[in-house]
Write a protein that holds these residues in place. Structure first.
Motif, PDB file in Angstrom:
ATOM      1  N   GLU A   3      36.300 -96.569  45.677  1.00 47.78           N
ATOM      2  CA  GLU A   3      35.114 -95.555  46.388  1.00 47.78           C
ATOM      3  C   GLU A   3      35.992 -93.995  45.751  1.00 47.78           C
ATOM      4  N   LEU A   4      34.947 -93.446  45.694  1.00 45.26           N
ATOM      5  CA  LEU A   4      34.770 -91.383  45.317  1.00 45.26           C
ATOM      6  C   LEU A   4      34.817 -90.636  46.481  1.00 45.26           C
ATOM      7  N   LEU A   5      33.495 -91.015  46.935  1.00 47.36           N
ATOM      8  CA  LEU A   5      32.811 -90.171  47.377  1.00 47.36           C
ATOM      9  C   LEU A   5      31.706 -91.039  48.477  1.00 47.36           C
ATOM     10  N   ARG A   6      31.707 -90.671  49.718  1.00 52.70           N
ATOM     11  CA  ARG A   6      30.670 -91.340  50.429  1.00 52.70           C
ATOM     12  C   ARG A   6      29.355 -90.737  50.637  1.00 52.70           C
ATOM     13  N   LEU A   7      28.110 -91.080  50.435  1.00 50.09           N
ATOM     14  CA  LEU A   7      27.088 -90.005  49.755  1.00 50.09           C
ATOM     15  C   LEU A   7      25.652 -90.247  50.845  1.00 50.09           C
ATOM     16  N   GLU A   8      25.577 -92.014  50.799  1.00 47.45           N
ATOM     17  CA  GLU A   8      24.574 -92.283  52.781  1.00 47.45           C
ATOM     18  C   GLU A   8      24.684 -92.501  52.734  1.00 47.45           C
ATOM     19  N   LYS A   9      24.638 -93.324  54.311  1.00 47.58           N
ATOM     20  CA  LYS A   9      23.971 -94.423  54.955  1.00 47.58           C
ATOM     21  C   LYS A   9      22.771 -94.026  55.870  1.00 47.58           C
ATOM     22  N   THR A  10      22.284 -94.697  55.495  1.00 48.39           N
ATOM     23  CA  THR A  10      20.627 -95.087  56.340  1.00 48.39           C
ATOM     24  C   THR A  10      20.960 -95.913  57.522  1.00 48.39           C
ATOM     25  N   ASP A  11      20.377 -94.461  58.616  1.00 43.58           N
ATOM     26  CA  ASP A  11      20.229 -94.246  59.844  1.00 43.58           C
ATOM     27  C   ASP A  11      18.634 -94.534  60.130  1.00 43.58           C
ATOM     28  N   ILE A  12      18.738 -96.407  60.521  1.00 43.13           N
ATOM     29  CA  ILE A  12      17.114 -96.788  61.089  1.00 43.13           C
ATOM     30  C   ILE A  12      17.223 -96.973  62.366  1.00 43.13           C
ATOM     31  N   SER A  13      17.794 -96.024  63.015  1.00 42.71           N
ATOM     32  CA  SER A  13      17.563 -95.912  64.829  1.00 42.71           C
ATOM     33  C   SER A  13      16.621 -95.863  65.622  1.00 42.71           C
ATOM     34  N   ARG A  14      15.690 -94.753  64.733  1.00 40.39           N
ATOM     35  CA  ARG A  14      14.489 -94.597  65.034  1.00 40.39           C
ATOM     36  C   ARG A  14      13.253 -95.837  65.158  1.00 40.39           C
ATOM     37  N   LEU A  15      13.088 -96.459  63.877  1.00 43.78           N
ATOM     38  CA  LEU A  15      12.503 -97.734  64.061  1.00 43.78           C
ATOM     39  C   LEU A  15      12.919 -98.585  64.320  1.00 43.78           C
ATOM     40  N   VAL A  16      14.178 -98.573  64.592  1.00 43.08           N
ATOM     41  CA  VAL A  16      14.354-100.482  65.691  1.00 43.08           C
ATOM     42  C   VAL A  16      13.593 -99.602  67.280  1.00 43.08           C
ATOM     43  N   ALA A  17      13.683 -98.391  67.565  1.00 46.38           N
ATOM     44  CA  ALA A  17      13.847 -98.011  68.924  1.00 46.38           C
ATOM     45  C   ALA A  17      11.708 -98.352  68.964  1.00 46.38           C
ATOM     46  N   ALA A  18      11.398 -98.101  67.356  1.00 42.99           N
ATOM     47  CA  ALA A  18      10.160 -98.107  67.381  1.00 42.99           C
ATOM     48  C   ALA A  18       9.205 -99.680  67.678  1.00 42.99           C
ATOM     49  N   GLY A  19      10.028-100.383  67.790  1.00 40.46           N
ATOM     50  CA  GLY A  19      10.301-102.274  67.936  1.00 40.46           C
ATOM     51  C   GLY A  19      10.529-103.494  67.050  1.00 40.46           C
ATOM     52  N   TRP A  20      10.467-102.440  65.782  1.00 45.57           N
ATOM     53  CA  TRP A  20      11.317-102.724  64.437  1.00 45.57           C
ATOM     54  C   TRP A  20      12.073-104.022  64.532  1.00 45.57           C
ATOM     55  N   LYS A  21      11.883-104.674  64.040  1.00 47.67           N
ATOM     56  CA  LYS A  21      12.452-105.765  63.844  1.00 47.67           C
ATOM     57  C   LYS A  21      12.975-106.647  62.202  1.00 47.67           C
TER      58      LYS A  21
END
Length: 770
Positions: free
Chosen positions: A478-496
């Motif tokens: 690993e050279l560089l961390r680029l993105e880590k997806t944040d799905i917290s708002r999706l989960v808060a909206a009721g998504w499963k």
């Protein structure tokens, strides 16, 4: 916000022969609105980060577009500096573009998804609203760009010339002077050069491959002069417009052929390869351009442009010939040949063979062991030197070949003891030693190698785990961390997330994998009708990608209305062994349906909350073919079906598709054919349940006559059915709001037994607050 169950406690109780069930309450617009929250246009804005799709620049720098709260931003990465920063000032650029285009643009919703950076790094160019624009990186000024290259042209490697089609001939433009020169003069309609218009795929971009020195072109003259035509008529007041184009069908005595040529641009001079006309076929798709418009799949130059390697494929995809041509004389010789009993593919989704001109070797892809693997050949003698990979797992794609280091990077699936559809990156030496996994995290890995081969972007995820993207060197560090997806708002909206599962295939032994969607207000004490969202393959399966997705079509949204929705990758689909993919070769009417039924029965035995007496099915294109077939071939199992844009009889679909997956058409003395077993109209009289057929009237992929064949058979059998013809729509109407709503209505009314809200109008929710 917590989403609540859509139905009253009693209405999802299991049906019983002992007593009548209470009537279901009508569903309301509010019920549909809650379901619509899980469509992609509503779930997507709740996710930030995500997969990284790099646009590589010199020096291994790259840019990409990523989701942030409120919209998108463009990122520039410099591996040498280990930096990740905004590519430009989006606020200033939006203002400058708004002034130049006399419009209004939002900084976080710029009207393009990618851009090109100038060599000096001072300006960017992009396409927006049908024009090309150039803006300085500080964002102080934008202007309409003047393109030196004609639209739909292919630029030479040295960026000095561009080739394009004019009046069925190839022309070249000098990008410095703007002068156009004809390269050919004898091209005519239906017998032109580099044309990309055979079957359902078409574009105005020429199919050519420049030599590395920018002095030659490999291309062909395409002969369609006596090929049969397909016809569509649009819908309008007054005289309609007829669309007619060449569209060969299985069994046609004349199909599209190509005559291979090499063009010396300086001259010009056309060199005809000394061989008969070739079939319009490839080793990877149902076109000769498999990587995108104009991207010729099975052709490779050597470094100095003196020789050309290419693969010829037989009409039935059972015979492959690797051939080498002398660019000056057109002399052709065969290097390697392979014959298979079913169909040949050189990898999954991409061509995965490579000619090594420096050592005159060939890296060849084959499924001769029942698994897709790489083999090293001597291209001079045609002798096999050694297998490169082996085992009960499948190589999917070549990612990179380093001739000097004699090392290959490739993507494979099924080698690690997890989900067999998870893609991962490996490297191995030409002699088969040194096999190493470079993407060790559990999940499905999407790989993008740098042109230099020094590094790659690795994005991994699972259906229920959001993506993580990193930059790694060629050894996997690993050279560089680029993105880590944040799905917290999706989960808060009721998504499963969907529930992954495995079941046994029709044979009781083979493992099948799938996803199951339940209402977010799921109650295990109730009974839910089960709906199968199907795609039969053979080039892919019902699940499609096993990477994370916040919405998979309308699967979760439909589940919200009171269903269990399943997707099962049945036998006859891709990414596993050849015998798995060819499970019903020659019998496309099978469509994996025995596995779908077997899997659904096992799920119902496993989970008491599945009501197998209320089984439905729907699909689009090949899925439409399978969904209608399910209603005709399993009429006592499937009660409700929706078939969209189905290729119900592949004798009425393009030749390349049916002849690859079903074989060449054979007519018997009694008038029957070997294609009768796949024709849905021949079994339509078995229909017992409720069936909705839908098709676009201007579908140039699967012509609407496919559905009309089934309609005619149902009428003759005196069967009730529903028909929805969508005027002037092409093939991709399945996600159109009206079609989605009608699909929901049909299952709600006839499978759930409830009344849908009248003419619910689907529309996105207001954007979330940043």
């Amino acid at each position: 916000m917590r989403l609540h169950s859509l139905l009253l406690p009693a209405i999802l109780a299991s049906g019983s022969a002992q007593a009548p069930q209470p009537a279901l309450r009508p569903l309301t617009a509010a019920d549909y609105a809650r379901a619509e929250r899980f469509m992609s246009y509503n779930t997507g804005p709740l996710v930030t980060g995500g997969s990284v799709h790099p646009i590589w620049l010199p020096g291994d720098r790259f840019s990409y577009r990523t989701a942030v709260r409120g919209g998108f931003e463009f990122v520039m990465v410099d591996p040498a500096r280990k930096s990740r920063e905004r590519a430009f000032d989006q606020v200033k650029l939006a203002a400058a573009l708004s002034r130049a285009a006399d419009s209004t643009f939002d900084a976080l919703h710029l009207p393009f998804t990618r851009f090109d950076l100038s060599p000096d790094g001072k300006s960017i160019t992009f396409e927006a609203r049908g024009r090309r624009w150039i803006c300085d990186v500080p964002g102080t000024a934008c202007a309409a760009a003047v393109d030196a290259a004609p639209r739909n042209s292919v630029t030479s490697p040295d960026s000095k010339r561009a080739v394009f089609i004019r009046d069925w001939n190839l022309w070249v433009r000098d990008l410095a002077t703007g002068e156009d020169t004809p390269l050919t003069t004898d091209g005519v309609k239906d017998f032109g050069y580099a044309t990309d218009n055979a079957g359902w795929r078409s574009s105005d971009r020429p199919i050519v491959l420049w030599s590395p020195d920018s002095r030659k072109l490999a291309t062909f003259r395409q002969d369609q002069r006596n090929v049969g035509e397909m016809y569509l008529v649009d819908t309008r007041a007054g005289h309609p417009t007829l669309k007619a184009w060449k569209y060969p069908l299985p069994g046609d005595s004349v199909v599209t052929m190509i005559q291979r040529v090499i063009i010396e641009v300086d001259g010009p001079r056309v060199v005809h390869l000394q061989m008969p006309p070739d079939q319009h076929r490839s080793t990877a798709c149902d076109d000769v351009a498999c990587e995108g418009p104009g991207e010729w799949a099975d052709v490779q130059w050597n470094a100095d442009g003196s020789r050309l390697a290419f693969v010829s494929t037989s009409r039935d995809h059972k015979h492959e010939w690797v051939r080498l041509a002398d660019a000056a004389t057109g002399n052709v010789r065969e290097a390697v040949e392979e014959t298979v009993p079913t169909f040949f593919e050189s990898g999954f989704d991409h061509v995965s063979w490579r000619w090594l001109s420096g050592t005159n070797e060939l890296i060849w892809y084959s499924q001769r062991s029942d698994w897709g693997h790489l083999y090293l050949y001597d291209a001079a003698t045609g002798a096999l030197k050694n297998p490169i990979t082996s085992g009960s797992w499948k190589v999917l794609q070549l990612a990179r070949v380093d001739e000097k280091a004699r090392t290959i990077w490739f993507i494979a699936a099924g080698r690690e003891p997890v989900n067999p559809y998870f893609r991962q990156l490996y490297k191995v030496r030409f002699d088969g030693t040194g096999l190493k996994l470079l993407s060790p995290e559990e999940g499905d890995h999407e790989i993008a190698m740098a042109p230099s081969g020094a590094m790659f972007v690795d994005t991994w995820s699972q259906p229920d785990v959001g993506p993580v993207s990193v930059l790694r060197d060629a050894a996997g560090r690993e050279l560089l961390r680029l993105e880590k997806t944040d799905i917290s708002r999706l989960v808060a909206a009721g998504w499963k997330p969907p529930m992954p599962f495995s079941v046994k295939a029709r044979d009781g032994r083979t493992d099948l994998y799938g996803l199951l969607f339940r209402p977010t207000g799921f109650d295990s004490t109730r009974k839910y009708p089960i709906v199968n969202r199907v795609y039969p393959g053979p080039q892919i399966g019902s699940v499609g990608s096993w990477a994370f997705s916040p919405a998979r079509g309308d699967a979760q949204a439909l589940a919200e209305l009171g269903f269990v929705v399943v997707e099962i990758d049945a036998m006859g689909t891709a990414m596993r062994s050849l015998s798995f993919q060819a499970a019903y070769f020659g019998d496309m009417g099978d469509n994996g349906l025995p596995d779908q039924v077997a899997g659904m029965k096992q799920l119902a035995e496993r989970y008491s909350w599945i009501d197998l007496d209320k089984a439905g099915i729907y699909g689009h294109s090949g899925g439409g073919f399978a969904a209608a077939g399910a209603m005709f071939r399993y009429p006592d199992f499937f009660k409700v079906g929706i078939s969209e844009a189905g290729n119900h009889d592949n004798r009425h679909y393009e030749d390349d598709w049916g002849e690859k997956w079903h074989g060449l058409l054979v007519k018997n003395p009694d008038g029957s054919t070997n294609y009768d077993n796949q024709a849905n109209q021949l079994v339509a009289g078995n229909l017992k349940g409720k069936l909705l057929l839908a098709h676009g009237t201007m579908d140039n992929n699967v012509p609407p006559g496919n559905t009309m064949l089934v309609v005619d058979a149902l009428i003759r059998a005196n069967k009730d059915f529903d028909l929805l013809m969508l005027p002037n729509r092409g093939h991709g109407f399945g996600n159109e709001p009206y079609m989605v709503r009608r699909r929901w209505d049909y299952f709600v009314k006839y499978l759930l037994g409830a009344e849908p809200p009248k003419e619910y109008e689907m529309r996105p929710l207001p954007p979330p607050v940043p």
